[in-house]
Design a protein around this motif. Structure first.
Motif, PDB file in Angstrom:
ATOM      1  N   LYS A  48       0.839  -1.195   0.000  1.00 29.38           N
ATOM      2  CA  LYS A  48       0.000   0.000   0.000  1.00 29.38           C
ATOM      3  C   LYS A  48       0.870   1.239   0.000  1.00 29.38           C
ATOM      4  N   THR A  49       0.383   2.305  -0.598  1.00 30.72           N
ATOM      5  CA  THR A  49       1.051   3.589  -0.587  1.00 30.72           C
ATOM      6  C   THR A  49       0.313   4.507   0.366  1.00 30.72           C
ATOM      7  N   ASN A  50       0.874   5.699   0.589  1.00 27.50           N
ATOM      8  CA  ASN A  50       0.203   6.653   1.464  1.00 27.50           C
ATOM      9  C   ASN A  50      -1.159   7.056   0.909  1.00 27.50           C
ATOM     10  N   ASP A  51      -1.293   6.982  -0.435  1.00 32.13           N
ATOM     11  CA  ASP A  51      -2.580   7.335  -1.033  1.00 32.13           C
ATOM     12  C   ASP A  51      -3.689   6.378  -0.604  1.00 32.13           C
ATOM     13  N   ASP A  52      -3.282   5.143  -0.180  1.00 30.50           N
ATOM     14  CA  ASP A  52      -4.272   4.145   0.216  1.00 30.50           C
ATOM     15  C   ASP A  52      -4.637   4.230   1.690  1.00 30.50           C
ATOM     16  N   ALA A  53      -3.875   5.026   2.464  1.00 25.97           N
ATOM     17  CA  ALA A  53      -4.094   5.089   3.902  1.00 25.97           C
ATOM     18  C   ALA A  53      -5.456   5.698   4.211  1.00 25.97           C
ATOM     19  N   LYS A  54      -6.031   5.260   5.308  1.00 25.33           N
ATOM     20  CA  LYS A  54      -7.353   5.756   5.704  1.00 25.33           C
ATOM     21  C   LYS A  54      -7.234   7.183   6.233  1.00 25.33           C
ATOM     22  N   ALA A  55      -8.053   8.064   5.701  1.00 19.20           N
ATOM     23  CA  ALA A  55      -8.009   9.464   6.091  1.00 19.20           C
ATOM     24  C   ALA A  55      -9.070   9.781   7.133  1.00 19.20           C
ATOM     25  N   ASP A  56      -8.830  10.860   7.886  1.00 24.43           N
ATOM     26  CA  ASP A  56      -9.841  11.300   8.846  1.00 24.43           C
ATOM     27  C   ASP A  56     -10.871  12.181   8.132  1.00 24.43           C
ATOM     28  N   SER A  57     -11.737  12.805   8.885  1.00 29.43           N
ATOM     29  CA  SER A  57     -12.862  13.554   8.301  1.00 29.43           C
ATOM     30  C   SER A  57     -12.430  14.780   7.516  1.00 29.43           C
ATOM     31  N   VAL A  58     -11.190  15.260   7.731  1.00 26.75           N
ATOM     32  CA  VAL A  58     -10.710  16.433   6.991  1.00 26.75           C
ATOM     33  C   VAL A  58      -9.568  16.088   6.045  1.00 26.75           C
ATOM     34  N   GLY A  59      -9.348  14.792   5.838  1.00 29.99           N
ATOM     35  CA  GLY A  59      -8.390  14.376   4.825  1.00 29.99           C
ATOM     36  C   GLY A  59      -6.993  14.031   5.293  1.00 29.99           C
ATOM     37  N   TYR A  60      -6.709  14.177   6.584  1.00 32.07           N
ATOM     38  CA  TYR A  60      -5.379  13.815   7.084  1.00 32.07           C
ATOM     39  C   TYR A  60      -5.224  12.301   7.145  1.00 32.07           C
ATOM     40  N   ASN A 179      10.835  16.221  19.352  1.00 30.30           N
ATOM     41  CA  ASN A 179      11.109  14.798  19.151  1.00 30.30           C
ATOM     42  C   ASN A 179      10.593  14.274  17.812  1.00 30.30           C
ATOM     43  N   GLY A 180      10.057  15.186  17.010  1.00 34.09           N
ATOM     44  CA  GLY A 180       9.587  14.788  15.684  1.00 34.09           C
ATOM     45  C   GLY A 180       8.163  14.280  15.647  1.00 34.09           C
ATOM     46  N   ARG A 181       7.421  14.453  16.753  1.00 25.11           N
ATOM     47  CA  ARG A 181       6.034  13.981  16.797  1.00 25.11           C
ATOM     48  C   ARG A 181       5.054  15.117  16.485  1.00 25.11           C
ATOM     49  N   ILE A 182       3.994  14.757  15.793  1.00 30.06           N
ATOM     50  CA  ILE A 182       2.955  15.728  15.461  1.00 30.06           C
ATOM     51  C   ILE A 182       2.137  16.041  16.719  1.00 30.06           C
ATOM     52  N   ILE A 183       1.988  17.317  17.018  1.00 27.87           N
ATOM     53  CA  ILE A 183       1.234  17.691  18.211  1.00 27.87           C
ATOM     54  C   ILE A 183       0.005  18.553  17.888  1.00 27.87           C
ATOM     55  N   LYS A 184      -0.083  19.024  16.647  1.00 30.70           N
ATOM     56  CA  LYS A 184      -1.242  19.843  16.268  1.00 30.70           C
ATOM     57  C   LYS A 184      -1.451  19.782  14.759  1.00 30.70           C
ATOM     58  N   LEU A 185      -2.726  19.630  14.371  1.00 36.76           N
ATOM     59  CA  LEU A 185      -3.112  19.632  12.965  1.00 36.76           C
ATOM     60  C   LEU A 185      -4.258  20.615  12.770  1.00 36.76           C
ATOM     61  N   THR A 186      -4.170  21.464  11.755  1.00 37.81           N
ATOM     62  CA  THR A 186      -5.281  22.358  11.450  1.00 37.81           C
ATOM     63  C   THR A 186      -5.671  22.213   9.983  1.00 37.81           C
ATOM     64  N   ARG A 187      -6.904  22.589   9.697  1.00 42.81           N
ATOM     65  CA  ARG A 187      -7.434  22.543   8.331  1.00 42.81           C
ATOM     66  C   ARG A 187      -8.295  23.782   8.126  1.00 42.81           C
ATOM     67  N   LEU A 188      -8.094  24.480   6.990  1.00 45.73           N
ATOM     68  CA  LEU A 188      -8.723  25.767   6.704  1.00 45.73           C
ATOM     69  C   LEU A 188      -8.237  26.824   7.705  1.00 45.73           C
ATOM     70  N   TYR A 189      -8.770  28.010   7.607  1.00 45.62           N
ATOM     71  CA  TYR A 189      -8.342  29.087   8.492  1.00 45.62           C
ATOM     72  C   TYR A 189      -9.503  29.506   9.365  1.00 45.62           C
ATOM     73  N   LYS A 190      -9.452  29.044  10.610  1.00 45.14           N
ATOM     74  CA  LYS A 190     -10.460  29.393  11.602  1.00 45.14           C
ATOM     75  C   LYS A 190      -9.728  30.113  12.732  1.00 45.14           C
ATOM     76  N   PRO A 191     -10.071  31.362  12.993  1.00 44.46           N
ATOM     77  CA  PRO A 191      -9.340  32.157  13.989  1.00 44.46           C
ATOM     78  C   PRO A 191      -9.150  31.462  15.330  1.00 44.46           C
ATOM     79  N   ASP A 192     -10.190  30.829  15.846  1.00 47.65           N
ATOM     80  CA  ASP A 192     -10.071  30.155  17.144  1.00 47.65           C
ATOM     81  C   ASP A 192      -9.085  28.988  17.062  1.00 47.65           C
ATOM     82  N   GLU A 193      -9.171  28.234  15.979  1.00 44.00           N
ATOM     83  CA  GLU A 193      -8.263  27.105  15.802  1.00 44.00           C
ATOM     84  C   GLU A 193      -6.833  27.585  15.621  1.00 44.00           C
ATOM     85  N   PHE A 194      -6.664  28.688  14.891  1.00 45.22           N
ATOM     86  CA  PHE A 194      -5.314  29.203  14.684  1.00 45.22           C
ATOM     87  C   PHE A 194      -4.732  29.741  15.988  1.00 45.22           C
TER      88      PHE A 194
END
Length: 208
Positions: A48-60, A179-194
């Motif tokens: 499988k490639t990364n294109d086959d990986a299961k995505a979340d509701s916003v595409g990550y 340490n190279g770990r993801i700690i935050k993901l955002t999608r689109l520009y929402k002031p509160d999220e940013f």
């Protein structure tokens, strides 16, 4: 079953040539040959490639807590930039493109001010990654938005698909700890999220 089928196929092919009785088969080599074919067949069916990986509701296809996939991109100045070379620093990635209106708004209103606030902090690294556009388009994009943080090219969106579905949209921001770990993901520009993202940057930079 695959091994038995391939063995039968080879014997039948040899028999049709009328030389079956004249061939002495080295069974160890024969089995090794069949095993190699079986392994290749299994890989082609299940790989499988990364294109086959299961995505979340916003595409990550990555999530908070994952080690950020490594990559190398070329900056607009021609220099290579590799994520893993910045381990030990707080890294912010932004996926963007000139045709994305939300990206332009976020870059001007939020990302550039965030960069200006921390650009002299040696523990902070920020890079924008332009999705699948040529250098001349990206350079014009930078001029139009007025951003001063580094921007890199992503031909074919090959870096993008390490993090999100190819068909998913932008803008996206990914915050990575020392340490190279993801700690935050955002999608689109929402002031509160940013704001939560900016606060997370501050918090990480305060850690030693």
């Amino acid at each position: 079953m695959l091994l038995r089928y391939l063995k039968s196929l080879i014997y039948n092919s040899v028999a049709e040539l009328g030389i079956h009785s004249q061939i002495i088969i080295d069974m160890k080599r024969f089995r090794f040959f069949l095993l190699c074919i079986a392994c290749l067949a299994t890989f082609s069916c299940t790989g499988k490639t990364n294109d086959d990986a299961k995505a979340d509701s916003v595409g990550y296809i990555v999530k908070v807590g994952d080690i950020a996939p490594d990559f190398t991109v070329k900056l607009t100045n021609g220099k290579d930039w590799t994520l893993s070379q910045h381990r030990g620093k707080v890294v912010l990635l932004q996926f963007t493109a000139s045709w994305c209106g939300v990206c332009r708004k976020e870059m001007k209103e939020a990302l550039e001010p965030l960069w200006k606030k921390h650009e002299n902090n040696p523990d902070f690294v920020f890079i924008g990654i332009d999705r699948d556009e040529p250098l001349d388009v990206v350079e014009k994009f930078i001029q139009q938005t007025g951003v001063t943080y580094p921007i890199a090219l992503d031909p074919g969106a090959e870096t993008y698909v390490k993090y999100a579905e190819r068909t998913s949209g932008i803008t996206r921001n990914i915050l990575i700890d020392r340490n190279g770990r993801i700690i935050k993901l955002t999608r689109l520009y929402k002031p509160d999220e940013f704001k939560a993202l900016a606060d997370a940057v501050e918090k990480e930079l305060e850690k030693e």
